[in-house]
Write an enzyme that holds these catalytic residues in place. Structure first.
Site, PDB file in Angstrom:
ATOM      1  N   ARG A   1      24.299  48.021  29.330  1.00 50.31           N
ATOM      2  CA  ARG A   1      25.951  47.792  29.197  1.00 50.31           C
ATOM      3  C   ARG A   1      26.320  49.049  28.638  1.00 50.31           C
ATOM      4  NH1 ARG A   1      27.828  45.687  24.885  1.00 50.31           N
ATOM      5  NH2 ARG A   1      26.496  43.900  24.513  1.00 50.31           N
TER       6      ARG A   1
ATOM      7  N   TYR B   1      48.084  45.789  46.803  1.00 51.61           N
ATOM      8  CA  TYR B   1      47.057  44.920  47.120  1.00 51.61           C
ATOM      9  C   TYR B   1      47.496  43.474  46.164  1.00 51.61           C
ATOM     10  CZ  TYR B   1      42.501  42.574  46.603  1.00 51.61           C
ATOM     11  OH  TYR B   1      41.515  41.577  46.588  1.00 51.61           O
TER      12      TYR B   1
ATOM     13  N   ASP C   1      45.969  54.407  42.387  1.00 50.07           N
ATOM     14  CA  ASP C   1      44.959  53.814  43.025  1.00 50.07           C
ATOM     15  C   ASP C   1      44.508  54.530  44.318  1.00 50.07           C
ATOM     16  OD1 ASP C   1      43.373  51.946  44.584  1.00 50.07           O
ATOM     17  OD2 ASP C   1      44.220  50.258  43.939  1.00 50.07           O
TER      18      ASP C   1
ATOM     19  N   LYS D   1      35.144  49.901  48.998  1.00 50.60           N
ATOM     20  CA  LYS D   1      35.809  50.176  50.218  1.00 50.60           C
ATOM     21  C   LYS D   1      35.183  51.524  50.705  1.00 50.60           C
ATOM     22  CE  LYS D   1      38.092  46.412  49.735  1.00 50.60           C
ATOM     23  NZ  LYS D   1      38.453  46.210  48.349  1.00 50.60           N
TER      24      LYS D   1
HETATM   25  C1  PLP Z   1      43.803  49.187  47.054  1.00 57.76           C
HETATM   26  C2  PLP Z   1      42.966  48.025  46.420  1.00 57.76           C
HETATM   27  N1  PLP Z   1      42.654  48.332  45.000  1.00 57.76           N
HETATM   28  C3  PLP Z   1      41.778  47.478  44.361  1.00 57.76           C
HETATM   29  C4  PLP Z   1      41.205  46.456  44.966  1.00 57.76           C
HETATM   30  C5  PLP Z   1      40.524  45.430  44.254  1.00 57.76           C
HETATM   31  O1  PLP Z   1      39.080  45.834  44.489  1.00 57.76           O
HETATM   32  P1  PLP Z   1      37.839  44.670  44.430  1.00 57.76           P
HETATM   33  O2  PLP Z   1      37.808  43.990  45.694  1.00 57.76           O
HETATM   34  O3  PLP Z   1      36.450  45.823  44.609  1.00 57.76           O
HETATM   35  O4  PLP Z   1      37.833  43.885  43.200  1.00 57.76           O
HETATM   36  C6  PLP Z   1      41.327  46.367  46.413  1.00 57.76           C
HETATM   37  C7  PLP Z   1      40.764  45.211  47.303  1.00 57.76           C
HETATM   38  O5  PLP Z   1      40.907  44.866  48.327  1.00 57.76           O
HETATM   39  C8  PLP Z   1      42.272  47.212  47.177  1.00 57.76           C
HETATM   40  O6  PLP Z   1      42.408  46.962  48.447  1.00 57.76           O
END
Ligand code: PLP
Length: 381
Positions: A46, A98, A171, A196
């Protein structure tokens, strides 16, 4: 070293014992101590695991930051970032983002009195005005936004954040460090849903944070180790493997995305196309200035709502599925999938309507993608 070289050998320089070119998977929860008061540097997975650490170090190098941390999902990474805030703090955040990020602020952290203030972060004046509140402790920006693909000027926002002394989080899921390196433009923390582009094969859910300073990295590590939202060794290895071809994938995905966007722009049943690579896009100049490529995400509005189910049913190359950034092209209906948790009136105002579709362009042949969309759009005629 050029980023292509760092990517091609991501994690490969780690194993001094065997010389393994591929990072070993240390599928191990606990580590033997040589003697009392001694440690190999690893005690319990962890806290630190060699395979996860290889990914964390690779990400810190790729984003040009001080410390990388790998999480069990992008949302776990976002949750960790929010833990930097206290009750009654506010965060200024991209309004068109998102749906899961919106949900965690509205439905989880609101009950701990952390307030999200939504603004159009492609509008510098709007951000400046929103930051004019002493309770604001963080600026959180998605670039380009999901799903409208609006582009914020990261350098200009970095200057504003610095002036106000707030933590600036970007992000970078949609672009990856191959295209945009936010820490070099003034961000304090860069985050990824590594599910992604970083992993890129639609077979792992993962998240990554990279901090500009060691101090901030250490604070976030404390939360990560306390909460336990770590990435498993197997999944860390898969993301490392994905990274090795990130530059090749992004290049192909961007080229394909531009061809698809140009095709859609001319189609009579398409009302509007959102792709920063198009000269007609409002964020084209900013994106051209700050990023190496325009990415593989394209959104478009069709003429009438009835076309949406028809297209989703008729596509044969595209998969009708959530998520993005993989080798396979996906088509998503944001209003009922990724953005369903956003209230209908807000969705409507942002443009996430019942005629908006989002594409994640993969590495297939561009002609096959265009023909598939053409056939699907025209299948009802
Ligand atoms: C721009 C963006 N940030 C964060 C996330 C969240 O990531 P996760 O689905 O891996 O938890 C997503 C998910 O689609 C996303 O498109």
């Amino acid at each position: 070293m050029n980023i292509d070289t760092i990517l091609a050998q991501a994690g490969s320089r780690r194993d001094p014992h065997t010389g393994a070119v591929s990072t070993p998977i240390h599928q191990c929860a606990t580590f033997r101590h040589p003697a009392l008061g001694q440690s190999t540097g690893y005690d319990y997975s962890r806290t630190a695991n060699p395979t996860r650490q290889a990914l964390e170090n690779a990400m810190a190098e790729l984003e040009n930051g001080a410390r990388g941390l790998a999480f069990s999902s992008g949302m776990a990474a976002i949750d960790n970032v929010i833990r930097l805030l206290s009750a009654n703090d506010k965060v200024v955040i991209t309004e068109d983002l998102y749906g899961g990020t919106y949900r965690i602020f509205q439905k989880v952290y609101a009950q701990y009195s952390i307030e999200a203030v939504y603004v159009d972060t492609s509008d510098i004046r709007a951000v400046e005005a929103a930051l004019n509140d002493q309770a604001v402790k963080m600026l959180f920006v998605e670039v380009p936004t999901n799903p409208m693909l609006k582009v914020a000027d990261i350098k200009a926002l970095g200057e504003l954040a610095k002036k106000r002394g707030v933590i600036f989080v970007v992000d970078n899921t949609f672009l990856s460090p191959c295209s945009l390196r936010p820490l070099e433009l003034g961000a304090d923390i860069v985050l990824h849903s590594a599910t992604k582009y970083l992993n890129g094969h639609n077979d792992v859910v993962a998240g990554v944070l990279v901090t500009k300073t060691q101090e901030l990295g250490d604070r976030l590590f404390f939360f990560q180790n306390s909460v336990g939202s770590i990435l498993s060794p197997n999944d860390a290895w898969l993301v490392l493997r994905g990274l090795k071809t990130l530059h090749l994938r992004i290049e192909k995905q961007s080229a394909n995305a531009l061809s698809v966007a140009e095709f859609l722009e001319k189609h009579p049943k398409v009302k509007k196309v959102f792709y920063p690579g198009l000269k007609s896009h409002q964020g084209h100049a900013v994106q051209a200035k700050q990023a190496k490529c325009f990415g593989g995400m394209v959104s478009f509005e069709v003429d009438e709502p009835a076309l949406v189910p028809q297209i989703l049913k008729s596509v044969k190359v595209f998969h009708f599925a959530e998520s993005l950034g993989g080798t396979e092209s996906l088509i998503t209906f944001p209003a009922v999938q990724t953005h369903a948790d956003i209230e209908p009136e807000i969705r409507e105002r942002l443009g996430v309507t019942d005629t908006l579709l989002r594409l994640s362009i993969g590495v297939e042949h561009g002609d096959d993608l265009i023909n598939d969309l053409k056939n699907a759009i025209e299948s009802g005629e």
